[in-house]
Motif scaffolding. Sequence first.
Motif, short mmCIF file in Angstrom:
data_model
loop_
_atom_site.label_atom_id
_atom_site.label_comp_id
_atom_site.label_asym_id
_atom_site.label_seq_id
_atom_site.Cartn_x
_atom_site.Cartn_y
_atom_site.Cartn_z
N ASP A 187 4.20 -0.23 15.62
CA ASP A 187 4.09 -1.49 14.89
C ASP A 187 2.63 -1.73 14.52
OD1 ASP A 187 2.82 -2.40 17.21
OD2 ASP A 187 4.61 -3.41 17.94
N GLY A 188 2.32 -2.94 14.10
CA GLY A 188 0.98 -3.29 13.65
C GLY A 188 -0.08 -3.24 14.72
N ALA A 189 0.30 -3.06 15.98
CA ALA A 189 -0.69 -2.93 17.06
C ALA A 189 -1.34 -1.54 17.04
CB ALA A 189 -0.03 -3.19 18.41
N TYR A 190 -0.77 -0.62 16.26
CA TYR A 190 -1.31 0.73 16.17
C TYR A 190 -2.20 0.88 14.93
CZ TYR A 190 1.72 2.44 19.86
OH TYR A 190 2.31 2.66 21.07
N THR A 191 -3.18 1.73 15.04
CA THR A 191 -4.00 2.12 13.89
C THR A 191 -3.46 3.44 13.38
OG1 THR A 191 -5.95 1.01 14.79
CG2 THR A 191 -6.34 2.72 13.15
N VAL A 192 -3.16 3.49 12.09
CA VAL A 192 -2.68 4.73 11.47
C VAL A 192 -3.57 5.01 10.27
CG1 VAL A 192 -0.72 5.89 10.38
CG2 VAL A 192 -0.31 4.26 12.23
N ARG A 193 -4.04 6.25 10.19
CA ARG A 193 -4.95 6.59 9.09
C ARG A 193 -4.72 8.04 8.67
NH1 ARG A 193 -10.44 6.07 12.75
NH2 ARG A 193 -10.09 7.94 13.98
N ALA A 194 -5.14 8.35 7.44
CA ALA A 194 -4.90 9.67 6.88
C ALA A 194 -6.17 10.21 6.23
CB ALA A 194 -3.79 9.61 5.83
N THR A 195 -6.29 11.54 6.26
CA THR A 195 -7.40 12.25 5.62
C THR A 195 -6.82 13.46 4.91
OG1 THR A 195 -8.87 11.59 7.43
CG2 THR A 195 -9.62 13.37 6.02
N ILE A 196 -7.34 13.77 3.73
CA ILE A 196 -6.93 14.96 3.00
C ILE A 196 -8.10 15.93 3.02
CG2 ILE A 196 -6.17 15.90 0.79
CD1 ILE A 196 -4.87 13.12 0.28
N LYS A 197 -7.81 17.18 3.45
CA LYS A 197 -8.87 18.18 3.60
C LYS A 197 -8.50 19.47 2.88
CE LYS A 197 -10.66 16.49 7.98
NZ LYS A 197 -11.53 16.91 9.07
N SER A 198 -9.55 20.21 2.55
CA SER A 198 -9.41 21.55 1.99
C SER A 198 -10.35 22.45 2.78
CB SER A 198 -9.78 21.54 0.51
OG SER A 198 -9.73 22.86 0.00
N GLY A 199 -9.79 23.45 3.43
CA GLY A 199 -10.62 24.35 4.22
C GLY A 199 -11.40 23.65 5.32
N GLY A 200 -10.82 22.59 5.87
CA GLY A 200 -11.45 21.85 6.96
C GLY A 200 -12.47 20.81 6.51
N VAL A 201 -12.66 20.67 5.20
CA VAL A 201 -13.64 19.72 4.64
C VAL A 201 -12.90 18.61 3.90
CG1 VAL A 201 -15.58 19.48 3.03
CG2 VAL A 201 -15.33 21.57 4.40
N ASN A 202 -13.34 17.37 4.10
CA ASN A 202 -12.72 16.24 3.39
C ASN A 202 -12.80 16.44 1.88
OD1 ASN A 202 -12.44 15.12 5.92
ND2 ASN A 202 -13.87 13.46 5.60
N VAL A 203 -11.71 16.15 1.18
CA VAL A 203 -11.68 16.21 -0.28
C VAL A 203 -12.56 15.08 -0.83
CG1 VAL A 203 -10.17 15.89 -2.28
CG2 VAL A 203 -9.41 17.29 -0.37
N SER A 204 -13.33 15.38 -1.84
CA SER A 204 -14.20 14.37 -2.48
C SER A 204 -13.37 13.38 -3.28
CB SER A 204 -15.18 15.05 -3.43
OG SER A 204 -16.02 15.93 -2.73
N GLY A 205 -13.87 12.14 -3.39
CA GLY A 205 -13.25 11.16 -4.26
C GLY A 205 -12.68 9.95 -3.57
N ASP A 206 -12.74 9.91 -2.23
CA ASP A 206 -12.27 8.72 -1.50
C ASP A 206 -13.08 8.62 -0.22
OD1 ASP A 206 -10.77 6.44 -0.84
OD2 ASP A 206 -8.88 7.40 -1.39
N SER A 207 -13.01 7.48 0.44
CA SER A 207 -13.66 7.28 1.73
C SER A 207 -12.63 7.57 2.81
CB SER A 207 -14.15 5.84 1.86
OG SER A 207 -15.13 5.58 0.89
N TRP A 208 -12.93 8.52 3.67
CA TRP A 208 -11.98 8.96 4.69
C TRP A 208 -12.38 8.45 6.05
CZ3 TRP A 208 -8.04 10.55 2.08
CH2 TRP A 208 -8.21 11.23 0.88
N PRO A 209 -11.41 8.21 6.92
CA PRO A 209 -9.97 8.23 6.67
C PRO A 209 -9.50 6.99 5.93
CG PRO A 209 -10.38 7.59 8.94
CD PRO A 209 -11.72 7.88 8.32
N VAL A 210 -8.35 7.09 5.28
CA VAL A 210 -7.73 5.97 4.58
C VAL A 210 -6.77 5.28 5.55
CG1 VAL A 210 -6.13 5.38 2.71
CG2 VAL A 210 -7.91 7.07 2.33
N ALA A 211 -6.86 3.96 5.62
CA ALA A 211 -5.97 3.20 6.51
C ALA A 211 -4.57 3.12 5.93
CB ALA A 211 -6.53 1.80 6.72
N LEU A 212 -3.58 3.28 6.79
CA LEU A 212 -2.18 3.04 6.43
C LEU A 212 -1.77 1.76 7.15
CD1 LEU A 212 -2.59 6.11 5.84
CD2 LEU A 212 -0.17 6.36 6.32
N THR A 213 -1.28 0.81 6.40
CA THR A 213 -0.94 -0.50 6.97
C THR A 213 0.52 -0.56 7.38
OG1 THR A 213 -1.63 -1.12 4.73
CG2 THR A 213 -2.14 -2.63 6.41
N TYR A 214 0.74 -1.29 8.45
CA TYR A 214 2.11 -1.49 8.92
C TYR A 214 2.88 -2.26 7.86
CZ TYR A 214 5.94 -2.97 11.96
OH TYR A 214 7.17 -3.19 12.52
#
Length: 107
Positions: free
Chosen positions: A28-55
């Motif tokens: 539920d909302g008591a948890y923090t959930v976040r995502a990152t997109i990587k290529s070869g172990g490196v964050n993909v350019s174009g966003d601030s990582w990690p991105v928050a996923l909201t409940y």
Amino acid sequence: MPELLYIRNTNTIELAQLKNAESGALLDGAYTVRATIKSGGVNVSGDSWPVALTYAGANGRFVGRVSHQLVLTDGTEYDLIVEAFSVTDNVYGEWNDKVTAAVRGQN
């Protein structure tokens, strides 16, 4: 989790039925959930990582968005890494899935 990331489009990451592996309870909302997109172990350019996923209010559902400015190559596979944790409950989980970049309308 999504299978495709559309190039030059805002993309939604939606996860459903996220559960605590120990208790089986839906997260539920008591948890923090976040995502990152990587290529070869490196964050993909174009966003601030990690991105928050909201409940999203029910059934362990979390939603987030990634920028249309991601630097992606058509047909390339990327790693989508999702983390979920609760400092209060002292639990942490991580998932790694593959997503492929595509130009909308060409698949």
